[in-house]
Design a protein around this motif. Structure first.
Motif, PDB file in Angstrom:
ATOM      1  N   PHE A  90      -8.013  -0.064 -18.737  1.00 11.93           N
ATOM      2  CA  PHE A  90      -7.067  -0.485 -17.704  1.00 11.93           C
ATOM      3  C   PHE A  90      -7.608  -1.603 -16.817  1.00 11.93           C
ATOM      4  N   PHE A  91      -8.901  -1.794 -16.807  1.00 13.40           N
ATOM      5  CA  PHE A  91      -9.537  -2.737 -15.882  1.00 13.40           C
ATOM      6  C   PHE A  91      -9.234  -4.176 -16.309  1.00 13.40           C
ATOM      7  N   THR A  92      -8.698  -4.981 -15.379  1.00 15.76           N
ATOM      8  CA  THR A  92      -8.311  -6.351 -15.714  1.00 15.76           C
ATOM      9  C   THR A  92      -8.975  -7.400 -14.827  1.00 15.76           C
ATOM     10  N   ASP A  93      -9.809  -7.008 -13.877  1.00 15.90           N
ATOM     11  CA  ASP A  93     -10.491  -7.982 -13.029  1.00 15.90           C
ATOM     12  C   ASP A  93     -11.547  -8.724 -13.841  1.00 15.90           C
ATOM     13  N   ARG A 101     -15.160  -7.002 -19.324  1.00 11.52           N
ATOM     14  CA  ARG A 101     -14.691  -7.771 -18.177  1.00 11.52           C
ATOM     15  C   ARG A 101     -15.930  -8.093 -17.349  1.00 11.52           C
ATOM     16  N   THR A 143     -13.287  -0.861  -6.484  1.00 15.82           N
ATOM     17  CA  THR A 143     -12.008  -0.979  -7.163  1.00 15.82           C
ATOM     18  C   THR A 143     -11.192   0.294  -6.981  1.00 15.82           C
ATOM     19  N   SER A 144      -9.891   0.135  -7.004  1.00 19.28           N
ATOM     20  CA  SER A 144      -8.973   1.257  -6.931  1.00 19.28           C
ATOM     21  C   SER A 144      -9.023   2.037  -8.241  1.00 19.28           C
ATOM     22  N   TYR A 146      -6.521   3.122  -9.664  1.00 20.96           N
ATOM     23  CA  TYR A 146      -5.395   2.632 -10.455  1.00 20.96           C
ATOM     24  C   TYR A 146      -5.795   1.441 -11.324  1.00 20.96           C
ATOM     25  N   ASN A 147      -6.945   0.815 -11.035  1.00 21.36           N
ATOM     26  CA  ASN A 147      -7.476  -0.226 -11.905  1.00 21.36           C
ATOM     27  C   ASN A 147      -8.255   0.355 -13.077  1.00 21.36           C
ATOM     28  N   LEU A 148      -8.474   1.674 -13.052  1.00 18.76           N
ATOM     29  CA  LEU A 148      -9.265   2.331 -14.087  1.00 18.76           C
ATOM     30  C   LEU A 148      -8.464   3.334 -14.924  1.00 18.76           C
ATOM     31  N   ASP A 150      -4.185   5.202 -15.543  1.00 21.09           N
ATOM     32  CA  ASP A 150      -2.783   5.315 -15.125  1.00 21.09           C
ATOM     33  C   ASP A 150      -2.543   6.612 -14.350  1.00 21.09           C
TER      34      ASP A 150
END
Length: 189
Positions: A90-93, A101, A143-144, A146-148, A150
Motif C-alpha cells: 500500500f505504501f506509495t511515498d 519505495r 506515516t499513517s 492507512y499508507n500501510l 486498507d
C-alpha cells in the motif's frame, strides 16, 4: 515542518515515559530468524552495518504476519541521499525502484564504532521510526497506517513477528545488529 517537530517532541516524551522491561537486554540478531513481536511494543535495534570503517548498509527490518512479509524497512545511510527502502503493497511515498519505495531521510552520524540505534513504534494511527540521540531524536519515517494497509486495525493486530535481513550478497558481509523489544511491564513482545 512544525508538525514534524511537534511529533518528535511528543515522541521524546513517549519514548522516555514508556514503561519498559528488560531495557538493557539487547540480543544479537540473526539473519532471517523470526522473533515474536507485537505492535504494542517498541522495537529497538543497534546496527553497525556491514563495515566498521565506512558508512554501509545497516540491514533490513521485516515485519511479518505468520512468516509472510507485510512491511520491510531497509536502512541505507551509505547512499548520498541517506535512504530508507520501504516495501509494502500500500505504501506509495518516495520513488519506486528495484521493488522498493525509496525515501530520502537524514541519519545522524554513527558513534565511533559506526553504530546507530533505531527505534520503531506502531501507534493507533501511524508508524514512527527514529534515531535516539541523548534526550532528543531524529525522525526517519513517519506515516499513517492507512499508507500501510486498507484496514489499519487488522494490520496492527495481525503482525506477530519480525526478522532481520543481515547478509549483504553484493559485499559478502554480514551486518552486525543487536535488538530488544520494549513492552509495557505487563506484556511480552
Amino acid at each position: 515542518m512544525l508538525l514534524k517537530l511537534i511529533t518528535l517532541a511528543l515522541l521524546g516524551v513517549l519514548v522516555t515515559s514508556h514503561p519498559i522491561s528488560g531495557s538493557d537486554d539487547y540480543k544479537y540478531g540473526e539473519d532471517d530468524v523470526v522473533i515474536p513481536y507485537k505492535t504494542s511494543c517498541i522495537l529497538r535495534a543497534i546496527s553497525s552495518g556491514s563495515s566498521r570503517y565506512r558508512e554501509s548498509w545497516n540491514g533490513d527490518i521485516v515485519f511479518l504476519v505468520d512468516r509472510q512479509e507485510v512491511l520491510l524497512i531497509g536502512l541505507h545511510p551509505e547512499w548520498d541521499k541517506e535512504n530508507l527502502a520501504v516495501r509494502n503493497e500500500f505504501f506509495t511515498d518516495g520513488v519506486y525502484k528495484w521493488g522498493f519505495r525509496w525515501i530520502d531521510t537524514n541519519y545522524w552520524d554513527p558513534n565511533e564504532k559506526m553504530e546507530r540505534e533505531y527505534g520503531i513504534q506502531f501507534m493507533e494511527d501511524g508508524l514512527m521510526m527514529w534515531i535516539p540521540f541523548g534526550d532528543s531524536a531524529a525522525g526517519l519515517l513517519e506515516t499513517s497506517l492507512y499508507n500501510l494497509a486498507d484496514n489499519p486495525e487488522e494490520f496492527l493486530s495481525s503482525i506477530n513477528g519480525v526478522k532481520f535481513n543481515l547478509w549483504h550478497a553484493d559485499s559478502g558481509e554480514n551486518v552486525s545488529l543487536q535488538y530488544r523489544v520494549d513492552c509495557a511491564d505487563d506484556e511480552d513482545g
